[in-house]
Scaffold this motif. Structure first.
Motif, mmCIF file in Angstrom:
data_model
loop_
_atom_site.group_PDB
_atom_site.id
_atom_site.type_symbol
_atom_site.label_atom_id
_atom_site.label_comp_id
_atom_site.label_asym_id
_atom_site.label_seq_id
_atom_site.Cartn_x
_atom_site.Cartn_y
_atom_site.Cartn_z
ATOM 1 N N GLU A 1 -85.506 21.627 4.492
ATOM 2 C CA GLU A 1 -86.896 22.093 4.416
ATOM 3 C C GLU A 1 -87.282 22.944 5.618
ATOM 4 N N LEU A 2 -86.661 22.684 6.758
ATOM 5 C CA LEU A 2 -86.980 23.429 7.979
ATOM 6 C C LEU A 2 -86.167 24.720 8.109
ATOM 7 N N GLU A 3 -85.155 24.853 7.283
ATOM 8 C CA GLU A 3 -84.240 26.002 7.366
ATOM 9 C C GLU A 3 -84.899 27.255 6.795
ATOM 10 N N THR A 4 -84.780 28.361 7.526
ATOM 11 C CA THR A 4 -85.337 29.632 7.058
ATOM 12 C C THR A 4 -84.273 30.537 6.431
ATOM 13 N N ASN A 5 -83.020 30.217 6.649
ATOM 14 C CA ASN A 5 -81.916 30.994 6.091
ATOM 15 C C ASN A 5 -81.617 30.427 4.694
ATOM 16 N N LEU A 6 -81.930 31.193 3.653
ATOM 17 C CA LEU A 6 -81.806 30.714 2.275
ATOM 18 C C LEU A 6 -80.395 30.234 1.919
ATOM 19 N N PRO A 7 -79.336 30.975 2.243
ATOM 20 C CA PRO A 7 -77.997 30.471 1.902
ATOM 21 C C PRO A 7 -77.677 29.142 2.581
ATOM 22 N N VAL A 8 -78.114 28.970 3.817
ATOM 23 C CA VAL A 8 -77.878 27.705 4.519
ATOM 24 C C VAL A 8 -78.692 26.594 3.845
ATOM 25 N N MET A 9 -79.930 26.894 3.483
ATOM 26 C CA MET A 9 -80.775 25.917 2.808
ATOM 27 C C MET A 9 -80.119 25.459 1.510
ATOM 28 N N GLU A 10 -79.586 26.391 0.753
ATOM 29 C CA GLU A 10 -78.942 26.047 -0.513
ATOM 30 C C GLU A 10 -77.702 25.192 -0.288
ATOM 31 N N ARG A 11 -76.938 25.480 0.769
ATOM 32 C CA ARG A 11 -75.756 24.664 1.082
ATOM 33 C C ARG A 11 -76.155 23.248 1.461
ATOM 34 N N LEU A 12 -77.219 23.132 2.242
ATOM 35 C CA LEU A 12 -77.696 21.804 2.625
ATOM 36 C C LEU A 12 -78.156 21.019 1.408
ATOM 37 N N GLU A 13 -78.830 21.695 0.485
ATOM 38 C CA GLU A 13 -79.267 21.016 -0.736
ATOM 39 C C GLU A 13 -78.071 20.548 -1.567
ATOM 40 N N ARG A 14 -77.028 21.368 -1.647
ATOM 41 C CA ARG A 14 -75.826 20.960 -2.386
ATOM 42 C C ARG A 14 -75.146 19.770 -1.698
ATOM 43 N N LEU A 15 -75.141 19.779 -0.372
ATOM 44 C CA LEU A 15 -74.565 18.660 0.366
ATOM 45 C C LEU A 15 -75.363 17.386 0.105
ATOM 46 N N ALA A 16 -76.672 17.495 0.115
ATOM 47 C CA ALA A 16 -77.520 16.335 -0.195
ATOM 48 C C ALA A 16 -77.254 15.848 -1.614
ATOM 49 N N ASP A 17 -77.076 16.773 -2.552
ATOM 50 C CA ASP A 17 -76.754 16.399 -3.933
ATOM 51 C C ASP A 17 -75.467 15.585 -3.989
ATOM 52 N N SER A 18 -74.505 15.934 -3.157
ATOM 53 C CA SER A 18 -73.241 15.194 -3.120
ATOM 54 C C SER A 18 -73.462 13.761 -2.650
ATOM 55 N N TRP A 19 -74.314 13.577 -1.629
ATOM 56 C CA TRP A 19 -74.616 12.227 -1.145
ATOM 57 C C TRP A 19 -75.359 11.428 -2.210
ATOM 58 N N ILE A 20 -76.251 12.079 -2.941
ATOM 59 C CA ILE A 20 -76.978 11.395 -4.019
ATOM 60 C C ILE A 20 -75.999 10.981 -5.124
ATOM 61 N N ALA A 21 -75.060 11.845 -5.449
ATOM 62 C CA ALA A 21 -74.047 11.515 -6.462
ATOM 63 C C ALA A 21 -73.194 10.336 -5.986
#
Length: 60
Positions: free
Chosen positions: A30-50
């Motif tokens: 949420e604090l990230e301003t770099n969109l590609p980095v934000m998307e990578r972090l979201e995918r990483l979080a998705d992996s932890w949720i899985a």
């Protein structure tokens, strides 16, 4: 690792640990301003949720 170093003990990941990691990563995303980095972090979080979901299903 040097020959004299003792490896850290392996700690099994719990459901709570997985969700805590996902929440921490999403807060950082949420604090990230770099969109590609934000998307990578979201995918990483998705992996932890899985992983949390898998732990829950394995315990059922």
């Amino acid at each position: 690792m040097a020959a004299s170093e003792v490896p850290a003990p392996i700690v099994p990941v719990t459901f709570e640990m997985a969700l805590d990691n996902a929440a921490r990563i999403l807060r950082n995303a949420e604090l990230e301003t770099n969109l590609p980095v934000m998307e990578r972090l979201e995918r990483l979080a998705d992996s932890w949720i899985a992983l949390a979901r898998t732990i829950t299903e394995a315990g059922s």
